[in-house]
Design a protein around this motif. Structure first.
Motif, PDB file in Angstrom:
ATOM      1  N   ASP A 234      -5.857 -31.535  -3.126  1.00 34.65           N
ATOM      2  CA  ASP A 234      -5.410 -30.934  -1.868  1.00 34.65           C
ATOM      3  C   ASP A 234      -3.881 -30.905  -1.794  1.00 34.65           C
ATOM      4  O   ASP A 234      -3.288 -29.934  -1.321  1.00 34.65           O
ATOM      5  CB  ASP A 234      -5.969 -31.710  -0.673  1.00 34.65           C
ATOM      6  N   SER A 237      -2.538 -28.443  -4.790  1.00 32.30           N
ATOM      7  CA  SER A 237      -2.878 -27.028  -4.601  1.00 32.30           C
ATOM      8  C   SER A 237      -2.222 -26.434  -3.359  1.00 32.30           C
ATOM      9  O   SER A 237      -2.272 -25.215  -3.151  1.00 32.30           O
ATOM     10  CB  SER A 237      -4.398 -26.853  -4.521  1.00 32.30           C
ATOM     11  N   HIS A 238      -1.595 -27.270  -2.542  1.00 32.03           N
ATOM     12  CA  HIS A 238      -0.866 -26.795  -1.349  1.00 32.03           C
ATOM     13  C   HIS A 238       0.517 -27.446  -1.312  1.00 32.03           C
ATOM     14  O   HIS A 238       0.839 -28.203  -0.384  1.00 32.03           O
ATOM     15  CB  HIS A 238      -1.636 -27.125  -0.067  1.00 32.03           C
ATOM     16  N   ASP A 240       3.358 -26.405  -0.571  1.00 31.49           N
ATOM     17  CA  ASP A 240       4.204 -26.051   0.569  1.00 31.49           C
ATOM     18  C   ASP A 240       3.888 -26.892   1.802  1.00 31.49           C
ATOM     19  O   ASP A 240       4.694 -26.950   2.751  1.00 31.49           O
ATOM     20  CB  ASP A 240       4.054 -24.569   0.908  1.00 31.49           C
ATOM     21  N   LYS A 241       2.736 -27.574   1.778  1.00 36.69           N
ATOM     22  CA  LYS A 241       2.315 -28.365   2.940  1.00 36.69           C
ATOM     23  C   LYS A 241       2.457 -29.869   2.714  1.00 36.69           C
ATOM     24  O   LYS A 241       2.172 -30.657   3.614  1.00 36.69           O
ATOM     25  CB  LYS A 241       0.855 -28.035   3.282  1.00 36.69           C
ATOM     26  N   HIS A 242       2.868 -30.256   1.513  1.00 35.73           N
ATOM     27  CA  HIS A 242       2.919 -31.677   1.177  1.00 35.73           C
ATOM     28  C   HIS A 242       4.237 -32.020   0.491  1.00 35.73           C
ATOM     29  O   HIS A 242       4.986 -31.144   0.062  1.00 35.73           O
ATOM     30  CB  HIS A 242       1.737 -32.048   0.276  1.00 35.73           C
TER      31      HIS A 242
END
Length: 323
Positions: A234, A237-238, A240-242
């Motif tokens: 998670d 793969s993201h 930009d959010k982490h």
């Protein structure tokens, strides 16, 4: 829920539980698959059976088909089902691929003939092999890329030709295991074949290999500690959010059990035995028995696995809810 076949996900290479007489424990296998299926919404949208973790070389041809059938029955309604094909000649590889398709597989993981590991190969042979199996069985393929240090490694130019000229090639399981070659080839494949899924199979250095921006993973690891793998995925793969710190934290959680299973080396028969021991210690399998010639673990190895489970914060799994 409508099924969507995808090659961009986390594929656990599932293990197969055995009875004391070495026969497949089908009832326990089904319960295990239902547990794996429960991680669908967390990023596990497919599975691979008859991989090396699933003891493909220890199963008969009929058993491989049966394993695929069970996976399709339990998970094929929503999950992408991939079955491994490991064979020494093209015609039988085609037959096995057809059998996998008949059993419910959406695609195959096509391994190189293992004679290439010993004797090497004609540079044109891998392309012809993949092409013949794809056309002969009319089935989608994940190419199983063996380590760059082996004689069965496919150079990037060969992979690009496969991806561009064989429509059934959908994905490459990138098992290069030489970091500089791995990064170079991933970048080149991204540039030349942007629609092909690239997934890591480096269980032992999972998070490191995700930094190149992969589409998922095909690893036995995801079949025994899916809560750790999906949590890390998670984040990776993201991006930009982490944060980088979150990625490092997940890597630190995974590291102890990774060391306990793989010991810093790439997967092997003994590592697969330690992975199955992890499944047994977590209460997922009743037995860690492997098909011979892989031998049982000694107590020191079992204790090593137990310490890895503890340090990674893993607990027992209540499998009764999946029976």
């Amino acid at each position: 829920m409508a099924k969507e076949v995808t090659f961009k996900t986390i594929f656990p290479a599932v293990s197969v539980p055995l009875n004391d007489d070495y026969s497949i424990n089908e009832k326990e296998f089904r319960v295990y698959l239902r547990w794996i299926k429960s991680f669908y919404d967390k990023g596990i949208k497919g599975l691979v059976c008859n991989g090396h973790t699933g003891e493909i070389t220890g199963l008969t041809r009929a058993e491989r088909k049966r394993v695929t059938e069970i996976c399709a029955e339990e998970c094929g309604d929503i999950m992408t089902i991939i079955s491994g094909v490991n064979c020494e000649n093209t015609q039988e590889s085609i037959e096995m691929a057809r059998e996998a398709k008949e059993a419910g597989a959406d695609g195959i993981l096509l391994m190189p003939p293992h004679m290439w590991l010993r004797f090497g190969m004609n540079p044109n042979a891998p392309f012809e092999y993949i092409k013949d199996v794809a056309e002969g069985a009319d089935i989608d393929i994940i190419i199983h890329l063996y380590p760059a240090t082996s004689k069965a490694f496919y150079p990037v130019e060969t992979l690009i030709k496969m991806c561009k000229e064989i429509p059934h090639v959908k994905c490459i399981k990138v098992g290069t295991r030489v970091t500089s070659i791995y990064e170079h080839d991933v970048r080149e494949l991204r540039k030349q074949c942007p629609d092909i899924s690239l997934i890591t199979c480096h269980d032992e250095t999972l998070c490191v290999t995700w930094f190149t921006g992969m589409d998922g993973a095909l690893i036995g690891f995801a079949g025994c500690v899916p809560e750790l793998i999906t949590g890390a995925w998670d984040v990776f793969s993201h991006p930009d959010k982490h944060t980088l710190k979150e990625a490092q934290d997940w890597s630190n959680k995974i590291y102890p059990i990774s060391q306990a299973i793989y010991g810093g080396g790439q997967p092997s028969g003994e590592a697969h035995a330690r992975l199955k021991e992890t499944l047994a210690q977590r209460g997922i399998f009743k037995s860690a028995l492997m098909r011979k010639p892989v031998l049982p673990l000694d107590q020191e190895e079992k204790d090593w696995v137990a310490e890895g489970i503890k340090l990674s914060g893993l607990g027992k799994v209540d499998m009764s809810k999946y029976e």
